[in-house]
Design an enzyme around this catalytic site. Structure first.
Site, PDB file in Angstrom:
ATOM      1  N   HIS A   1       0.850  -1.188   0.000  1.00 31.27           N
ATOM      2  CA  HIS A   1       0.000   0.000   0.000  1.00 31.27           C
ATOM      3  C   HIS A   1       0.886   1.240   0.000  1.00 31.27           C
ATOM      4  CE1 HIS A   1      -3.873  -1.939   0.492  1.00 31.27           C
ATOM      5  NE2 HIS A   1      -3.381  -2.690   1.463  1.00 31.27           N
TER       6      HIS A   1
ATOM      7  N   CYS B   1      -0.810   1.703  -5.093  1.00 25.40           N
ATOM      8  CA  CYS B   1      -1.514   2.935  -5.465  1.00 25.40           C
ATOM      9  C   CYS B   1      -0.502   4.074  -5.657  1.00 25.40           C
ATOM     10  CB  CYS B   1      -2.527   3.313  -4.385  1.00 25.40           C
ATOM     11  SG  CYS B   1      -3.891   2.148  -4.227  1.00 25.40           S
TER      12      CYS B   1
END
Length: 354
Positions: free
Chosen positions: A159, A201
């Protein structure tokens, strides 16, 4: 104290320092022969914990399986997994990790060698690994023993956000810190070429600060975009692989060790219509055309072999009229090798230093 003894002590301490400080200049021919791409290494890192991040472990184990199938040995793969999903109590299929709902391949097979596990997967250990500044007592299997001829694949999944990648939801590495670590690698001659691949991301933000040469980079999403997962396995109730890695693996599964596929083809494996996010590519630091670089330059192994249809004579070369039986007889009579007319093959290119 005896002056002779004092001089001996001074020479004992000063002479080694003098040898270390003076630059030893090797012959140009020897340096040129040793330059270039000679070996491949892979650093594969999953930075996430917790069961709902199952897909990140599947991502990294899938890439691990691919590079190993294409020839990179475990001794040249550094595998870092923040949480072992195979042993998680929520796993209905203990000791397995699958990257597809069809459960075709258990990527957590019997031959997986994890080098850094659980709380060992930290920003500090990752930076130490890249720069070669590991702590004393670190096992050889936990060291990135690269050299100026090493092509290095770095794959990261987890992440992240704009300019950072989280490690275990407790710390993060910034894009500037990563860029500085890679610059240290270059300054210390720890790589020849580097392929940086990240699935997270806003992944492209992690290569924006790079300033070292010979780096080709690809990211699963641009700044401001999320990198999406691919599909759920109803049996375990979570997503089991990310979208970009899924299509990268689909391409890699078709690659063989003697494949003519190129890095240019690999960079286009996930167009926006299937990835949904926009894949980012950075090639300004890479001097070559990716379309002319074999994909096995990073995902495979180096095989410096010479194929011949002739019989190769590997026996000890002799000169004059001396036969092997004559040599045996003379040795039995007490002759030394210096008395025999034998020409030994060179074990080091000493002729280059003449």
């Amino acid at each position: 104290m005896d002056i002779k003894l004092i001089l001996q002590v001074i020479l004992f301490f000063v002479y080694p320092l003098t040898c270390l400080c003076n630059d030893i200049e090797l012959p140009t021919k020897y340096v040129e022969n040793s330059a270039g791409h000679t070996n491949n290494w892979a650093v594969l890192v999953d930075t996430s914990r917790f069961w709902f991040n199952y897909r990140h472990v599947a991502n990294v184990l899938s890439i691990y399986r691919s590079v190993k199938r294409l020839g990179i040995p475990d001794s040249q793969i550094i595998l870092m997994i923040a949480e072992d999903m195979a042993c998680n109590p929520r796993n209905p299929r203990p000791a397995t990790v699958f990257n597809n709902v069809n459960q075709n391949i258990n990527v957590y097979g019997d031959d997986v060698e994890v080098d850094y596990r659980g709380y060992e997967v930290t920003v500090e250990n990752f930076v130490r690994l890249l720069t070669g500044r590991v702590q004393n007592g670190t096992a050889r299997s936990k060291k990135l023993l690269t050299d100026p001829g090493s092509n290095v694949l770095i794959y990261l999944t987890g992440h992240g956000g704009e300019g950072f990648l989280k490690f275990q939801d407790s710390e993060e590495i910034t894009s500037q810190e990563l860029a500085d670590a890679i610059e240290q690698m270059w300054q210390k001659q720890r790589y020849h070429e580097l392929f940086f691949m990240i699935d997270t991301c806003q992944a492209a933000s992690m290569y924006e600060k790079f300033y070292s040469p010979n780096i080709l980079a690809v990211a699963s999403s641009l700044v401001g975009e999320d990198s999406l997962s691919h599909h759920v396995d109803p049996a375990i109730g979570v997503y089991i692989i990310d979208r970009y890695t899924y299509y990268a693996l689909e391409f890699l599964e078709k690659v063989q060790p003697n494949s003519k596929s190129t890095m240019g083809e690999f960079l286009t494996v996930c167009p926006k219509r299937v990835c949904i996010s926009t894949v980012g590519i950075r090639r300004d630091l890479y001097p070559k055309d990716p379309n002319s670089v074999p994909i096995t330059n990073f995902f495979g192994s180096v095989r410096p072999i010479e194929i011949t249809s002739q019989v190769v004579n590997v026996s000890l070369p002799l000169i004059m009229e001396e036969t092997e039986s004559d040599v045996v007889v003379k040795l039995q009579k007490g002759f030394t090798y210096s008395d025999l007319k034998i020409k030994f093959n060179e074990q080091f290119p000493t002729n280059l230093f003449k």
